[in-house]
Every structure is written in C-alpha cells, then in structure tokens.
Motif scaffolding. Sequence first.
Motif, PDB file in Angstrom:
ATOM      1  N   PHE A  16       0.738  -1.215   0.120  1.00 48.46           N
ATOM      2  CA  PHE A  16      -0.052   0.023   0.051  1.00 48.46           C
ATOM      3  C   PHE A  16       0.859   1.313   0.015  1.00 48.46           C
ATOM      4  O   PHE A  16       0.499   2.276  -0.407  1.00 48.46           O
ATOM      5  N   VAL A  17       1.977   1.292   0.912  1.00 50.00           N
ATOM      6  CA  VAL A  17       2.771   2.392   0.698  1.00 50.00           C
ATOM      7  C   VAL A  17       3.331   2.695  -0.531  1.00 50.00           C
ATOM      8  O   VAL A  17       3.346   4.066  -0.975  1.00 50.00           O
ATOM      9  N   LEU A  18       3.751   1.667  -1.047  1.00 48.42           N
ATOM     10  CA  LEU A  18       4.504   1.814  -2.669  1.00 48.42           C
ATOM     11  C   LEU A  18       3.383   2.414  -3.672  1.00 48.42           C
ATOM     12  O   LEU A  18       3.345   3.445  -4.376  1.00 48.42           O
ATOM     13  N   ALA A  19       2.226   1.664  -3.428  1.00 53.95           N
ATOM     14  CA  ALA A  19       1.063   2.097  -4.370  1.00 53.95           C
ATOM     15  C   ALA A  19       0.522   3.641  -4.086  1.00 53.95           C
ATOM     16  O   ALA A  19       0.247   4.246  -5.000  1.00 53.95           O
ATOM     17  N   TRP A  20       0.596   4.088  -2.819  1.00 57.36           N
ATOM     18  CA  TRP A  20       0.240   5.207  -2.241  1.00 57.36           C
ATOM     19  C   TRP A  20       1.142   6.355  -3.028  1.00 57.36           C
ATOM     20  O   TRP A  20       0.655   7.214  -3.640  1.00 57.36           O
ATOM     21  N   ALA A  21       2.524   5.940  -2.957  1.00 61.58           N
ATOM     22  CA  ALA A  21       3.419   6.841  -3.614  1.00 61.58           C
ATOM     23  C   ALA A  21       3.020   7.124  -5.123  1.00 61.58           C
ATOM     24  O   ALA A  21       3.351   8.015  -5.647  1.00 61.58           O
ATOM     25  N   ALA A  22       2.880   5.763  -5.718  1.00 59.86           N
ATOM     26  CA  ALA A  22       2.728   5.990  -7.245  1.00 59.86           C
ATOM     27  C   ALA A  22       1.550   6.836  -7.562  1.00 59.86           C
ATOM     28  O   ALA A  22       1.452   7.507  -8.436  1.00 59.86           O
ATOM     29  N   SER A  23       0.417   6.540  -6.777  1.00 59.29           N
ATOM     30  CA  SER A  23      -0.842   7.405  -7.159  1.00 59.29           C
ATOM     31  C   SER A  23      -0.790   8.577  -6.642  1.00 59.29           C
ATOM     32  O   SER A  23      -1.469   9.568  -7.332  1.00 59.29           O
ATOM     33  N   ALA A  24       0.105   8.909  -5.884  1.00 60.13           N
ATOM     34  CA  ALA A  24       0.574  10.625  -5.304  1.00 60.13           C
ATOM     35  C   ALA A  24       1.039  11.228  -6.687  1.00 60.13           C
ATOM     36  O   ALA A  24       0.720  12.452  -7.160  1.00 60.13           O
ATOM     37  N   VAL A  25       2.125  10.447  -7.103  1.00 59.38           N
ATOM     38  CA  VAL A  25       2.664  11.038  -8.487  1.00 59.38           C
ATOM     39  C   VAL A  25       1.889  11.012  -9.575  1.00 59.38           C
ATOM     40  O   VAL A  25       1.942  12.067 -10.497  1.00 59.38           O
ATOM     41  N   LEU A  26       0.949  10.182  -9.584  1.00 58.55           N
ATOM     42  CA  LEU A  26      -0.021  10.207 -10.836  1.00 58.55           C
ATOM     43  C   LEU A  26      -0.997  11.388 -10.858  1.00 58.55           C
ATOM     44  O   LEU A  26      -1.264  12.168 -11.655  1.00 58.55           O
ATOM     45  N   VAL A  27      -1.712  11.277  -9.543  1.00 58.88           N
ATOM     46  CA  VAL A  27      -2.668  12.498  -9.512  1.00 58.88           C
ATOM     47  C   VAL A  27      -1.787  13.933  -9.554  1.00 58.88           C
ATOM     48  O   VAL A  27      -2.480  14.846 -10.250  1.00 58.88           O
ATOM     49  N   ALA A  28      -0.826  14.090  -8.804  1.00 59.16           N
ATOM     50  CA  ALA A  28      -0.252  15.298  -8.786  1.00 59.16           C
ATOM     51  C   ALA A  28       0.389  15.658 -10.157  1.00 59.16           C
ATOM     52  O   ALA A  28       0.166  16.958 -10.674  1.00 59.16           O
ATOM     53  N   GLY A  29       0.795  14.774 -10.842  1.00 55.46           N
ATOM     54  CA  GLY A  29       1.578  14.985 -12.160  1.00 55.46           C
ATOM     55  C   GLY A  29       0.466  15.351 -13.233  1.00 55.46           C
ATOM     56  O   GLY A  29       0.789  16.297 -13.927  1.00 55.46           O
ATOM     57  N   THR A  30      -0.614  14.688 -13.344  1.00 58.79           N
ATOM     58  CA  THR A  30      -1.665  14.790 -14.110  1.00 58.79           C
ATOM     59  C   THR A  30      -2.233  16.105 -13.886  1.00 58.79           C
ATOM     60  O   THR A  30      -2.626  16.890 -15.084  1.00 58.79           O
ATOM     61  N   TYR A  31      -2.604  16.547 -12.599  1.00 59.89           N
ATOM     62  CA  TYR A  31      -2.964  17.968 -12.418  1.00 59.89           C
ATOM     63  C   TYR A  31      -1.997  18.973 -12.961  1.00 59.89           C
ATOM     64  O   TYR A  31      -2.291  19.762 -13.241  1.00 59.89           O
ATOM     65  N   ARG A  32      -0.595  18.900 -12.488  1.00 58.45           N
ATOM     66  CA  ARG A  32       0.317  19.971 -12.895  1.00 58.45           C
ATOM     67  C   ARG A  32       0.306  20.326 -14.522  1.00 58.45           C
ATOM     68  O   ARG A  32       0.240  21.174 -14.883  1.00 58.45           O
TER      69      ARG A  32
END
Length: 535
Positions: free
Chosen positions: A413-429
């Motif tokens: 979950f920790v690794l999946a969470w870090a990947a999801s953070a990159v995904l949503v933050a990168g998409t938004y930026r």
Amino acid sequence: MSTPRSRTLLWLAAALAMVTIDLGRGVLSTNDEARFAVLGQDILARGSWLFPELNGVTYHNKPPLLAWLVALASWPAGRVTELTAALPSALAGLATAIVIYLLGRQLFDARAGWFAGLAAITTQGFFVHARLPMPDMLMTLFITAALAMFWMMISRHPGAWWIGFYGFTAAAFWAKGPAGLLPLAVALTCVLVGRRPGAWRDLRLPQGLALLLFLTAPWWIREALSDHDAVRRVVVVDYLLWYLPYRPTANLAAPVQHLFGILFPWVLVVPAALAQAKRVIREERGEERDGVMFLLIWAVVLVVFVGISRQQRLRYYLPLLPPIALLIGWWTASLSARRTPARGIPWRAYAVAVGVLAAATVTYVLLHPGWMRTLEGALPSSAGEVLVLTGALALMIAALLYGVQRRQVAQAFVLAWAASAVLVAGTYRWHTNRLNAAYDYPRLRAQIQAQLRDPVLVATSGVQELPFAFYFGQPVVAVETPADIQRTLAENPRRVAVLSDSAVARFEDPANLRVLLRDRLAFRPISIVSYSPGR
C-alpha cells in the motif's frame, strides 16, 4: 519501528503536502470556478455580506457560505486571488481527510483510518476539488462530519452527538443548498434497513429537524426579503427541475464514468473491497459487519440520489469519496492484519466492472458526437508525460497485485500510495499548465489594455463571462442575441465585447461590427469587438 505517534505525524504531513501542492496555480477558467471568487470580491468591495452580487445582481442560487470564506481568506490582501479563492476548499479538503481518518478509527481501527485517509487524498476527485473555489469540497466535509456524528449516535456512544449530526447537516446546506441535506437520507435509510430496537429514538428526529430548521432559517428569511421572482426561479429551476431525472440512457452512462473519474486511481481497488464487503455482510456478525454495512448504505444512497438527478457533473459525486475511501482503508487493514482468509483477486468482479465501464463509455460517445472536444487539453502532450503517468499507474497496479498475492498488503500500500500521489499530482500539474496557456485571461487583459487604450469590457457571447469579470475586475454580462450585443455596445463607443466566431456569424449587419482584436481563448478563436450603428 515506527510508533503510532510518528505514523500519525507522517500521515498529517502527507495530507498537508497533497493539499498544498500547486495550490493557487490554476487559472479560474469557467463560470463555475470564478463564481464564488467574484462574489467574494464583491463582498470586499461593497461590504454587503448578506446580499453579495454577481455582476450587479443579487446572487440567490447557492447560500453564501463559501463566498464569505473566500472574502475572509482574501481580507488581509484586500483582493481575491487564485490562491485565496482556493484556500477554503484546501482547508476543507484537509479537514475531510482528518475526519475520514478519525471515523475509520471509530468504525474499525487506527490502521483502517490511516489507509482510508491516504487513499482519499490521492484520488483525482480530492486532489482537484481541494484546489477549486467551488462549494463541493466544503459540502463534502460537512456531510462526512455529519455522518461521523450519526455513527456515534447509532453506536450509542455517550454524548449529544445528535446536535453535531443536525448541526453539520445544516452547515452542508449552507455550503450548497438542499444537496447538503443528503445526510438525512443516509440516516433514515440506515434506520429503516437496520431495524435496530431504539434506532428511531436515537435519531431524535423531532428535535433534530427543529434544530436544522432553526440553523437554516436565516437563509430562507434572507430569500423572503429578496426579489420574489428571482427566488421562485431558484427554488423551481435550480432546486427542483435541475435534479429531476430525464433521458434514462444518458443517466445510466454518466454515473459510471463520473464514479470512475472521481475515485481514480483507487477505483482499481473498489471491486476487491466490495467483494470482501459482500462476504463479511453474508458470513460475519458484530461491529465490523455493522461498520461495513453503514459504509455501503452511505455509498448506495449517495449514488442513487446523485445518479438519478437530471444534471450530471463529475463534482456531484465528490461526497461519495469518504465512504469508498473508508471501505478501501478497511479492506487494506483487514488483509494486512490477516483477519480474512486469502481468497485471491476477484477477477469476476473486475470483469463485470470493466464491462459496465466500457458500456457506459460507448453510450456516452454515441450520445455526444462532439466528445473529442472535451478531451482537448486533457490528454498528455509529450512522451515524457505519458511515460511518467503510465509508469506510475503500472507501479501502483503491480504493487497492489504483489501485496494481495503475497499477503503483504500494508507494505504494498505504501508503494501504491506513492505511485498514486505521483499520478494525480503529475496529471494535475501538466493539465493545469495547458489550461493556463489556453485560458490566459491576464495576458488577454494586458493585450486589450495595451492595444485598445483600456476600453470597458462589458459583455461576452459564446464565451463564459465570469472569468472575465474576475480578471478584469468589473461586471461582465453574457448576452445571447445580436440585438442584445448591439444594444449593450451602442450605449458607449468605448465599450467592447468578446465574441466567439459563431456569435460573430449571427450578425445580420456585420459592417457595423468593428473587430478590434483577434486572439485565442479556450482552444478557439475569439474577437474583441465594438459596434457603431450606421457606420
């Protein structure tokens, strides 16, 4: 080994980071995004807190709570900016994550609360709407807090929790009107479905409704003192006809797509969480089952009420995020604690979910021939963006599959969470960068002032007006017909309007329409024009 205190501090740091990244960077590109910023600026300019105006007309459609908060956040600077307009939503998002965490602890345990809060803050719905000056995140906070109070009521914890339930429901109403009353529907459904002895008594419906009426009465009194025709239009059109269902085929497609969008990327876990919830409901008894049932009723009631409404918007599904995040948190915590037997991945549930999403997408495409235009500016524009986003999504999926198969869900979950953070933050930026370039109102204003010697922009046609009102700092109205445009511009030769090409083409006497400047906005050409009758 980390302590509960250190984990809590890390959780709060993660939530704060996900709320503040790129906060205030996005241009207010639509009427919906600019509306409460304009209302907040009007409060600062005129000091009329009870009757804020939108382009010179008193605003009735929604209660003014968000406008008040925007004005308060902007008070030190003396003006509303993109940052101060978004600050109330950001704080509401942070508070929502905290309430999700606390409710997860009450429903299950601290680990479920941590996982639920982390999943919530890295969904697309949370990340985007915590940065938009719209009332949806504020309403979601109050709905979540109200139902947290309701859980304390029905689980019979000592205390006057019913006051909190009805109080937060009233606050949700002040955020967005009657849609904020959804906690009542959830509570009534829970009481009817549960059939627990004493549940109606615990609900304290007579006292609660009296309190709710008392707390919302100032809004109705305000409306009674206002323009009766305007109020009647709001009640009939915005509060009734706006939500009445129509076109059942479209209404079956839109909710599926919006649910996918608002919960992405953690929607990938939802079929597994629902499959486990089904087993627990069928096979177990006790507090865990009661908590899962409460979350399922909460989610189903919201899906039904929002899904059947006439108007469908992605943001309408934001209040569904807390119960789904809590189910994901419970699923992760129960697997990591090995409380449930290893049953593998429910591939049948995923096959059904993929089929439903595919059918909804095909239906949407058939009903909306111009659907490609809605993707303009939304898709990645470079190979680097595609690589980062697809890599993050693939890493998230791989981590979750490995965690479930190897029974190491917490670590995965920790690794999946870090990947999801990159995904949503990168998409938004990257999406924000494209929108800022396409909806560059500050640049357009500077160009108009420099080339046309500071004319008075008064109207738009075929182009949304409230972003112009916000960035130009003056009332700008939307006009529909060429006659209205002519009448608006003919009163003063220094007045100009912004027209789309289709609006220009509707003029029968284009010789009298003077095109002063051509530019692009929202991925299409526009004209800044004046009108000289008899020229």
